[in-house]
Scaffold this active site. Structure first.
Site, short mmCIF file in Angstrom:
data_model
loop_
_atom_site.label_atom_id
_atom_site.label_comp_id
_atom_site.label_asym_id
_atom_site.label_seq_id
_atom_site.Cartn_x
_atom_site.Cartn_y
_atom_site.Cartn_z
N GLU A 124 14.93 0.18 -18.94
CA GLU A 124 16.05 1.05 -19.63
C GLU A 124 16.79 0.15 -20.51
O GLU A 124 16.62 -1.08 -20.71
CB GLU A 124 17.05 1.66 -18.51
CG GLU A 124 16.33 2.44 -17.60
CD GLU A 124 17.26 3.35 -16.95
OE1 GLU A 124 17.14 4.39 -16.64
OE2 GLU A 124 18.16 2.79 -16.35
N ASN A 173 26.20 6.34 -7.47
CA ASN A 173 27.38 5.34 -7.83
C ASN A 173 27.70 5.15 -9.25
O ASN A 173 28.84 4.60 -9.58
CB ASN A 173 26.63 3.77 -7.59
CG ASN A 173 25.19 3.53 -8.18
OD1 ASN A 173 24.68 4.43 -8.84
ND2 ASN A 173 24.81 2.20 -8.13
N GLU A 216 14.10 2.54 -11.74
CA GLU A 216 15.05 1.58 -11.16
C GLU A 216 15.49 1.48 -9.96
O GLU A 216 16.02 2.59 -9.41
CB GLU A 216 16.20 1.46 -12.26
CG GLU A 216 16.94 0.03 -11.64
CD GLU A 216 18.51 0.30 -12.21
OE1 GLU A 216 19.16 0.27 -11.28
OE2 GLU A 216 19.03 0.67 -13.24
N LEU A 217 14.85 0.60 -8.97
CA LEU A 217 15.15 0.84 -7.38
C LEU A 217 15.98 -0.09 -6.92
O LEU A 217 17.24 -0.45 -7.40
CB LEU A 217 13.61 0.93 -6.78
CG LEU A 217 12.63 1.60 -7.81
CD1 LEU A 217 11.23 1.49 -6.97
CD2 LEU A 217 13.05 3.30 -7.48
N GLU A 231 17.93 -4.55 0.97
CA GLU A 231 19.20 -4.34 0.34
C GLU A 231 20.49 -4.00 0.99
O GLU A 231 20.46 -3.17 1.98
CB GLU A 231 18.91 -2.93 -0.67
CG GLU A 231 19.97 -2.83 -1.88
CD GLU A 231 19.59 -1.56 -2.75
OE1 GLU A 231 20.12 -1.51 -3.66
OE2 GLU A 231 18.65 -0.76 -2.18
N LYS A 264 18.66 15.77 -12.44
CA LYS A 264 19.04 16.29 -10.84
C LYS A 264 19.90 15.23 -10.50
O LYS A 264 19.47 14.04 -10.09
CB LYS A 264 17.80 16.24 -9.91
CG LYS A 264 18.08 17.46 -8.68
CD LYS A 264 19.00 16.72 -7.84
CE LYS A 264 18.39 15.80 -6.88
NZ LYS A 264 19.29 15.29 -5.76
N PRO A 265 21.35 15.49 -10.57
CA PRO A 265 22.22 14.27 -10.00
C PRO A 265 22.16 14.24 -8.48
O PRO A 265 21.69 14.96 -7.89
CB PRO A 265 23.64 14.81 -10.58
CG PRO A 265 23.45 16.08 -10.70
CD PRO A 265 22.07 16.54 -11.22
N CYS A 295 23.37 -1.82 -8.22
CA CYS A 295 21.97 -2.38 -7.83
C CYS A 295 21.92 -3.75 -8.35
O CYS A 295 21.23 -4.72 -7.69
CB CYS A 295 20.78 -1.68 -8.80
SG CYS A 295 21.27 -1.43 -10.34
N GLY A 322 17.28 4.82 -7.69
CA GLY A 322 17.70 5.26 -6.33
C GLY A 322 16.98 4.21 -5.45
O GLY A 322 16.41 3.17 -6.16
N SER A 323 16.70 4.63 -4.48
CA SER A 323 16.34 3.89 -3.39
C SER A 323 14.81 3.55 -3.58
O SER A 323 14.02 4.17 -4.11
CB SER A 323 16.48 4.22 -1.99
OG SER A 323 15.39 5.28 -1.80
#
Length: 486
Positions: free
Chosen positions: A467, A159, A257-258, A390, A182-183, A291, A235-236
């Protein structure tokens, strides 16, 4: 065997990995799909175990010299990289349109934000310090110092592929760590270009590498490797839990960060008419794919009908269209799987009794692509799945409340705790409720982007660690105590 850039010059649409200061191609590639059209526009390298091993080996080898470099030297290089990002803003913005489906104005904003974040982390890292407590022990000093944790594996989502990567690699590099990124498999191009510009800015070979590929393959190779000492992941929640479990094998630090399912509470005394447009923007920005978007709104029953009418009217004015179109407010979703997942969620909500008041269906555009209409749901009860899971797409739930205690309880009713929003003219109530909301960040009476100077992260299943800010920089360090006797 992997091929170098010269050998692949005849295939300009194939994007390489960037390892140890050079472009490296693998034997396997996969297509990149433009979300605005649904058609392939390029190929990316699928990094195998050999490429992942070589990237991590380069990061490990370059770590001693990079950590030994002066903080001022590292800061200067990162600031130079920030300037290169600005110089290439047009290229990055177009690429974000192509690989993310981000509207062009928002794409330009992400590039500017990424450069600003790079500068911020570079400068803030100079203010990190240790301590020498005044313990008074005879002929002894106790020194508490911070040291870089080591090799960092940074795994980022589709995103915000540029700014999210900067939030990980910039603080890590600033304190002396080396990074292998790793994108997300859908959006690797901006990360590759960032690594190339980092080399142009003067970062030594191996300090920052990028490997590309799918999460279950390339990402798993990175996470299951013993070399990284910290995994920085956005990510998830499901994948975050897997990473946490694997990292326990190495007793390794994870900053994650989920997921998020962020509530907003609108009280009757709030100047809500002035806030509707910003709430609509915060609900549907980036096609609802981020998020800390507002995904659930709890409105005092006294103003509920009026609020719902005005919110839907403002939502109905959003223009859905291809990302490059400057008139577009809402671009496509990033990929077919994300679109399908949202469709299933809305169908499930309907089956459970929710009412779709607006949208609730894909948008059929001549360009093709993965479009979904901005959607408003009502009659959602706390036990419904859409109230707890979510929603990563352009859909928002709006519910009335009569009892403030019920609003707080339902706002806290999901397993997530990333962000929350509260609107009231009563300052005492604002402070009391902000303390009761289970979220890492709470916005009161205003909506804006999270500031670099403030820590950002979640409670509950929304992640671990923080972060941004000095707290985010400190995540990439270890404390060491030195007992010096003389």
């Amino acid at each position: 065997m992997p091929k170098n850039a010269t050998e692949q010059a005849s295939s300009p649409t194939v994007h390489p990995c960037w390892i140890d200061g050079q472009a490296v191609y693998g034997d396997t590639t996969y297509p990149l799909i433009n979300p605005s059209t649904g058609r392939s526009f390029a190929q990316a390298t699928m990094a195998d175990a050999t490429l992942v091993d070589s990237a991590l080996a380069a990061a490990q080898s370059s770590f001693p010299n990079w950590r030994a470099a002066s903080a001022a030297f590292r800061t200067d290089l990162l600031c130079a990289l920030a300037n290169l990002i600005r110089e290439h803003q047009a290229w990055f913005a177009k690429t974000l349109c192509d690989e993310v489906g981000k509207p062009i104005g928002a794409a330009r904003d992400e590039v500017s934000n990424a450069a600003h974040l790079m500068d911020y982390f570079a400068q803030e890292s100079l203010r990190l310090s240790g301590r020498i407590p005044l313990l008074g022990y005879p002929r002894e000093q106790v020194m508490i110092v911070r040291e870089p944790v080591g090799v960092v594996a940074a795994i980022t989502p589709y995103n915000y592929p540029l700014s999210t990567l900067v939030c990980k690699m910039a603080p890590a590099l600033a304190v002396g760590c080396t990074v292998v990124a790793k994108p997300d498999e859908h959006t690797p191009i901006t990360a590759i270009r960032l690594a190339q510009l980092a080399s142009e800015a003067g970062l030594p070979n191996g300090v920052f590498s990028v490997v590309t590929g799918f999460g279950p393959e390339t990402g798993r190779l990175l996470v299951e490797h013993p070399t990284p000492r910290l995994i920085a992941f956005t990510g998830s929640t499901e994948v975050g839990k897997e990473i946490q479990a694997v990292s326990a094998r190495w007793v390794r630090k994870v900053v994650s960060e989920l997921g998020g399912h962020c509530p907003a509470i609108v009280c009757a005394d709030a100047p809500w008419r002035e806030l509707v447009s910003s709430m609509v923007c915060q609900s549907f920005r980036n096609c609802g794919q981020y998020c800390y978007r507002i995904s659930r709104i709890y409105v005092d029953r006294q103003i509920y009908d009026e609020f719902l009418t005005e919110f839907m009217a403002a939502t109905g004015r959003l223009r859905v269209g291809p990302a490059p179109d400057p008139e577009t407010d809402l671009g496509p979703m990033n990929n077919a799987m994300a679109l399908s997942h949202l469709q299933n969620q809305i169908a499930q909500a309907r089956a459970e009794g929710a009412r779709v008041r607006l949208g609730g269906a894909p948008a059929d555009l001549p360009s093709g692509g993965f479009y979904y209409l901005p959607t408003v749901l009502t009659d959602v009860t706390p036990e419904m799945r859409i109230a707890r899971e979510e929603v990563f797409g352009p859909a928002v739930v709006i519910s009335p409340f009569a009892d403030p205690r019920t609003a707080i309880e339902e706002a806290n009713g999901s397993p997530y705790g990333l962000g929350a929003y509260l609107f009231t003219a009563d300052l005492a109530r604002a402070m009391e409720w902000a303390g009761q909301l289970e979220a890492g960040s709470v916005w009161v009476n205003r909506i804006h982007q999270a500031y670099p100077e403030a820590p950002f992260g979640g409670m509950k299943e929304s992640g671990l660690g923080r972060e941004k800010s000095r707290f985010g920089i400190e995540e990439y360090t270890e404390l060491k105590t030195i007992y010096l006797s003389y």
